[in-house]
Design a protein around this motif. Structure first.
Motif, PDB file in Angstrom:
ATOM      1  N   THR A   1      -2.092  -4.268  -8.633  1.00 22.47           N
ATOM      2  CA  THR A   1      -1.633  -5.616  -8.301  1.00 22.47           C
ATOM      3  C   THR A   1      -2.566  -6.588  -9.007  1.00 22.47           C
ATOM      4  OG1 THR A   1      -2.991  -5.779  -6.302  1.00 22.47           O
ATOM      5  CG2 THR A   1      -0.753  -4.959  -6.034  1.00 22.47           C
ATOM      6  N   THR A   2      -2.039  -7.730  -9.408  1.00 22.11           N
ATOM      7  CA  THR A   2      -2.835  -8.737 -10.112  1.00 22.11           C
ATOM      8  C   THR A   2      -2.763 -10.074  -9.375  1.00 22.11           C
ATOM      9  OG1 THR A   2      -1.016  -9.457 -11.526  1.00 22.11           O
ATOM     10  CG2 THR A   2      -2.368  -7.649 -12.332  1.00 22.11           C
ATOM     11  N   SER A   3      -3.843 -10.831  -9.481  1.00 17.04           N
ATOM     12  CA  SER A   3      -3.884 -12.127  -8.804  1.00 17.04           C
ATOM     13  C   SER A   3      -3.298 -13.246  -9.654  1.00 17.04           C
ATOM     14  CB  SER A   3      -5.334 -12.490  -8.467  1.00 17.04           C
ATOM     15  OG  SER A   3      -6.091 -12.635  -9.667  1.00 17.04           O
ATOM     16  N   SER A   4      -3.294 -13.056 -10.971  1.00 13.88           N
ATOM     17  CA  SER A   4      -2.850 -14.119 -11.870  1.00 13.88           C
ATOM     18  C   SER A   4      -2.219 -13.516 -13.122  1.00 13.88           C
ATOM     19  CB  SER A   4      -4.033 -15.014 -12.242  1.00 13.88           C
ATOM     20  OG  SER A   4      -5.063 -14.244 -12.820  1.00 13.88           O
TER      21      SER A   4
ATOM     22  N   ALA B   1       1.521 -13.651 -11.999  1.00 16.97           N
ATOM     23  CA  ALA B   1       0.698 -13.820 -10.801  1.00 16.97           C
ATOM     24  C   ALA B   1       1.312 -13.009  -9.663  1.00 16.97           C
ATOM     25  CB  ALA B   1       0.611 -15.290 -10.430  1.00 16.97           C
ATOM     26  N   SER B   2       0.470 -12.318  -8.915  1.00 18.98           N
ATOM     27  CA  SER B   2       0.900 -11.419  -7.834  1.00 18.98           C
ATOM     28  C   SER B   2       1.790 -10.293  -8.356  1.00 18.98           C
ATOM     29  CB  SER B   2       1.623 -12.202  -6.724  1.00 18.98           C
ATOM     30  OG  SER B   2       0.750 -13.162  -6.183  1.00 18.98           O
ATOM     31  N   GLY B   3       1.601  -9.929  -9.627  1.00 15.49           N
ATOM     32  CA  GLY B   3       2.381  -8.852 -10.225  1.00 15.49           C
ATOM     33  C   GLY B   3       1.969  -7.496  -9.684  1.00 15.49           C
TER      34      GLY B   3
ATOM     35  N   ARG C   1      -6.453  -5.019  -8.690  1.00 10.18           N
ATOM     36  CA  ARG C   1      -6.815  -3.991  -7.700  1.00 10.18           C
ATOM     37  C   ARG C   1      -5.773  -2.896  -7.693  1.00 10.18           C
ATOM     38  NH1 ARG C   1     -11.877  -5.679  -6.907  1.00 10.18           N
ATOM     39  NH2 ARG C   1     -11.942  -7.811  -6.202  1.00 10.18           N
ATOM     40  N   GLY C   2      -6.189  -1.716  -7.234  1.00  8.35           N
ATOM     41  CA  GLY C   2      -5.238  -0.629  -7.124  1.00  8.35           C
ATOM     42  C   GLY C   2      -5.914   0.711  -6.957  1.00  8.35           C
ATOM     43  N   SER C   3      -5.172   1.766  -7.251  1.00  8.65           N
ATOM     44  CA  SER C   3      -5.653   3.141  -7.172  1.00  8.65           C
ATOM     45  C   SER C   3      -5.171   3.905  -8.385  1.00  8.65           C
ATOM     46  CB  SER C   3      -5.135   3.832  -5.914  1.00  8.65           C
ATOM     47  OG  SER C   3      -5.704   3.264  -4.760  1.00  8.65           O
TER      48      SER C   3
END
Length: 108
Positions: free
Chosen positions: A37-40, A62-64, A95-97
Motif C-alpha cells: 500500500t502507498t500513501s501518495s 495515493a492510497s494505492g 508498507r506491506g509484506s
C-alpha cells in the motif's frame, strides 16, 4: 534440503533504493508474493542490488494497493548475493509484506 518460505515486512519511505531483503553470499532471493500500500503518488520498481532492474516502474496513486501471489511459481529472482531492493521515485510511505526463499546457487 527443503527451502523455507520466509516473510518480511515492507517499510519503505525514502526516495531511491530501500533494501527489503539483504543479500546472502552464495544465495539468490526468489520472490513468491507480496502486497503493498502507498500513501501518495509514487513509481515503484524492484531491483537486484543497486544496478539490476527486475521489474520496470509501476505507477501507484495515493492510497494505492497492489498484491501478487505466484504460488506455486515465482515472480522474480535476484542475482547471487545481491539484496532485493524496492526503489521509490519520491519519498512515500510504502508498507506491506513479502514472501520469499533464499535459494542456494545451483538450485532451481
Amino acid at each position: 534440503r527443503e527451502l523455507q518460505l520466509k516473510q518480511v515486512d515492507i517499510n519503505a519511505t525514502a526516495m531511491g533504493d530501500n533494501t527489503v531483503v539483504s543479500g546472502v553470499a552464495g544465495h539468490r532471493i526468489r520472490v513468491y508474493g507480496f502486497g503493498l500500500t502507498t500513501s501518495s503518488v509514487v513509481l515503484i520498481s524492484w531491483k537486484s542490488g543497486a544496478a539490476t532492474t527486475l521489474i520496470q516502474p509501476m505507477s501507484f496513486i495515493a492510497s494505492g494497493q497492489f498484491a501478487i501471489n505466484m504460488f506455486p511459481g515465482h515472480w522474480v529472482t535476484t542475482n547471487s548475493g545481491q539484496s532485493l531492493v524496492l526503489n521509490l521515485s519520491a519519498a512515500a510511505d510504502v508498507r506491506g509484506s513479502l514472501w520469499y526463499v533464499e535459494l542456494p546457487e545451483g538450485a532451481f
